[in-house]
Design a protein around this motif. Structure first.
Motif, PDB file in Angstrom:
ATOM      1  N   TRP A 150      -5.327   4.902  -6.992  1.00 20.80           N
ATOM      2  CA  TRP A 150      -4.980   3.580  -7.498  1.00 20.80           C
ATOM      3  C   TRP A 150      -6.232   2.734  -7.697  1.00 20.80           C
ATOM      4  O   TRP A 150      -7.048   2.578  -6.787  1.00 20.80           O
ATOM      5  N   ASN A 203      -7.172  -7.770   0.640  1.00 22.44           N
ATOM      6  CA  ASN A 203      -8.047  -7.564  -0.512  1.00 22.44           C
ATOM      7  C   ASN A 203      -9.279  -8.465  -0.432  1.00 22.44           C
ATOM      8  O   ASN A 203      -9.628  -9.138  -1.390  1.00 22.44           O
ATOM      9  N   ILE A 256       2.418   1.836  -3.386  1.00 20.84           N
ATOM     10  CA  ILE A 256       1.447   2.347  -4.350  1.00 20.84           C
ATOM     11  C   ILE A 256       1.333   3.866  -4.247  1.00 20.84           C
ATOM     12  O   ILE A 256       1.317   4.576  -5.260  1.00 20.84           O
ATOM     13  N   LYS A 281      -4.190  -4.097  -3.923  1.00 21.18           N
ATOM     14  CA  LYS A 281      -3.010  -3.656  -3.174  1.00 21.18           C
ATOM     15  C   LYS A 281      -2.286  -4.858  -2.564  1.00 21.18           C
ATOM     16  O   LYS A 281      -2.824  -5.956  -2.517  1.00 21.18           O
ATOM     17  N   GLU A 284       0.832  -1.211   0.000  1.00 22.84           N
ATOM     18  CA  GLU A 284       0.000   0.000   0.000  1.00 22.84           C
ATOM     19  C   GLU A 284       0.860   1.251   0.000  1.00 22.84           C
ATOM     20  O   GLU A 284       0.566   2.224  -0.696  1.00 22.84           O
TER      21      GLU A 284
END
Length: 441
Positions: free
Chosen positions: A237, A268, A203, A241, A200
């Protein structure tokens, strides 16, 4: 007179026209020009508010559809059959009637005052892509082309953006990657070095870098960011993740054309599938992981596995291609395997073996029977028996990967099978210690 259905003509009807005739529709009654898009499902009884948020995906190139809510799916005959309570005969007669298609016997009729016009499309000859070893391999420096970004076409831009993202993902926490593959029994495999990872925090970092270098509208179009109208996460995004990035490379360069993204933890939970695809086939159709100059330029047998986990589970010296799902290859892409010896190692379940061999569906007396094309003698014997007893039987042929590969010009194809007790797939064989029992030498 007995009416004989023209199965080939029925399967050639546009599947989106069938869905519309059965009550489905496009948002605002406008058909998108894209090769893949969603429309409201025709199976209204299983949807709230008339499927207000369209849940049926149309795949134009394959002429099939799939509803992600009720499960209605397949080609025109399959969809019509599902809407006629599984009655194959009624489905075919409805298609013949609705789309004014003559029966093979020459009999025809129409109950509609304004029948739809139909003309079966001519078979399209596949223009295969071929691999040319003499073109060599080129390493591409992204920063050199960033300066010329506005001069690039869409295909070049998406390669540049994806390669930028990919090379960043190779600089992140490698320990997380190794830990994940160790948990799958995959250790010290040199191909793991080609897999990227994004947490995360990674990202947030890479999105800032991407926005600083590339146009936001391109990052949206290329599937990396949500658009500005997103209700909860505008311009953020779009993908999963804490994920592995499994790249699809160009054949003659190290540029990336797309990814399979695989979550490695429970962060997720909203994501129901094992992997998601990050690519835009309408701009560029990526090859599966494993395809590249390194493998194609070698004199080796090529294993085609169902997913990258299975591919990495093969003996370490194997040349492999990892198909993210059994429909990953476009027909024309198979041309790169011309003259090669192919070994298919698909899952040992029904879906995997049907995809490998292909199969024929027999419909008779309200029953359905599926026979693999590896069991040709059984298929022919069954049809002869039914016809000898004056039983009407229809056959729907589903082409398998073996047939498609031979059409593309491969030298040989071997479908590797084993006792499912040893493991349902290649990774199971590895984890269970049975890999050497199937792959000897």
């Amino acid at each position: 007179m007995r009416l004989e259905y023209d199965i080939e003509a029925l399967e050639a009807i546009s599947v989106q026209d069938v869905v519309i005739a059965l009550g489905g529709r496009y948002p605002k009654d406008r058909e998108p020009g894209m090769p893949q898009y969603n429309m409201s499902c025709c199976n209204g009884n299983f949807h709230k508010e008339g499927d207000k948020k369209p849940s049926m995906t149309i795949y134009k190139s394959k002429n099939i559809c799939k509803c992600h809510v009720c499960g209605t799916a397949g080609n025109p005959i399959s969809v019509a059959k599902a809407m006629h309570k599984g009655d194959f005969k009624k489905a075919c007669e409805w298609l013949h009637d609705t789309f004014s298609i003559p029966y093979k016997s020459g009999s025809s009729y129409s109950k509609h005052s304004k029948p739809k016009k139909f003309q079966a499309p001519k078979p399209k000859q596949t223009e295969y892509i071929r691999f040319d070893k003499s073109l060599g391999f080129t390493h591409v420096e992204v920063r050199e082309f960033v300066k010329k970004y506005d001069q690039l076409n869409k295909e070049q831009k998406i390669k540049l953006v994806y390669t930028f993202l990919y090379r960043f993902s190779l600089t992140t926490d490698r320990a997380r990657i190794i830990e994940y593959y160790n948990s799958r029994g995959i250790k010290n495999n040199p191909h793991i070095s080609k897999i990227g990872f994004l947490s995360e925090d990674d990202i947030k970092n890479v999105v800032d870098k991407l926005i600083a270098v590339f146009k936001i509208e391109d990052l949206i179009e290329f599937g990396i960011l949500n658009d500005a109208s997103h209700k909860y996460f505008p311009l953020q995004w779009k993908q999963i993740k804490n994920c592995l990035l499994v790249p699809s490379f160009s054949i003659h360069t190290d540029l990336v054309e797309g990814f399979m993204l695989r979550p490695i933890d429970e962060s997720n939970k909203w994501f129901k599938g094992k992997e998601s695809r990050l690519s835009v086939p309408s701009i560029l159709k990526p090859f599966p992981f494993g395809v590249g100059y390194g493998v194609l330029s070698k004199e080796c047998d090529i294993y085609i596995a169902e997913g990258h986990i299975d591919a990495l589970s093969l003996p370490k010296n194997s040349c492999f291609i990892a198909t993210p799902g059994i429909q990953a290859f476009e027909p024309e892409q198979l041309g790169i395997l011309q003259g090669r010896n192919i070994k298919l190692v698909f899952d040992q379940d029904d879906a995997g073996q049907q995809a490998a061999w292909g199969f024929t569906t027999l419909e008779f007396l309200g029953q359905t029977m599926t026979v693999l094309h590896s069991q040709k003698d059984d298929l022919e014997a069954t049809v002869r028996l039914l016809k000898s007893q004056n039983v009407e039987v229809s056959q729907i042929v589903h082409e398998g990967f073996v047939s498609k590969l031979y059409k593309a010009g491969v030298k040989s194809v071997e479908v590797i099978t084993w006792d499912k007790k040893l493991g349902k797939d290649v990774n199971d064989l590895l984890i269970n210690g049975n890999l050497s029992k199937v792959f000897k030498g």
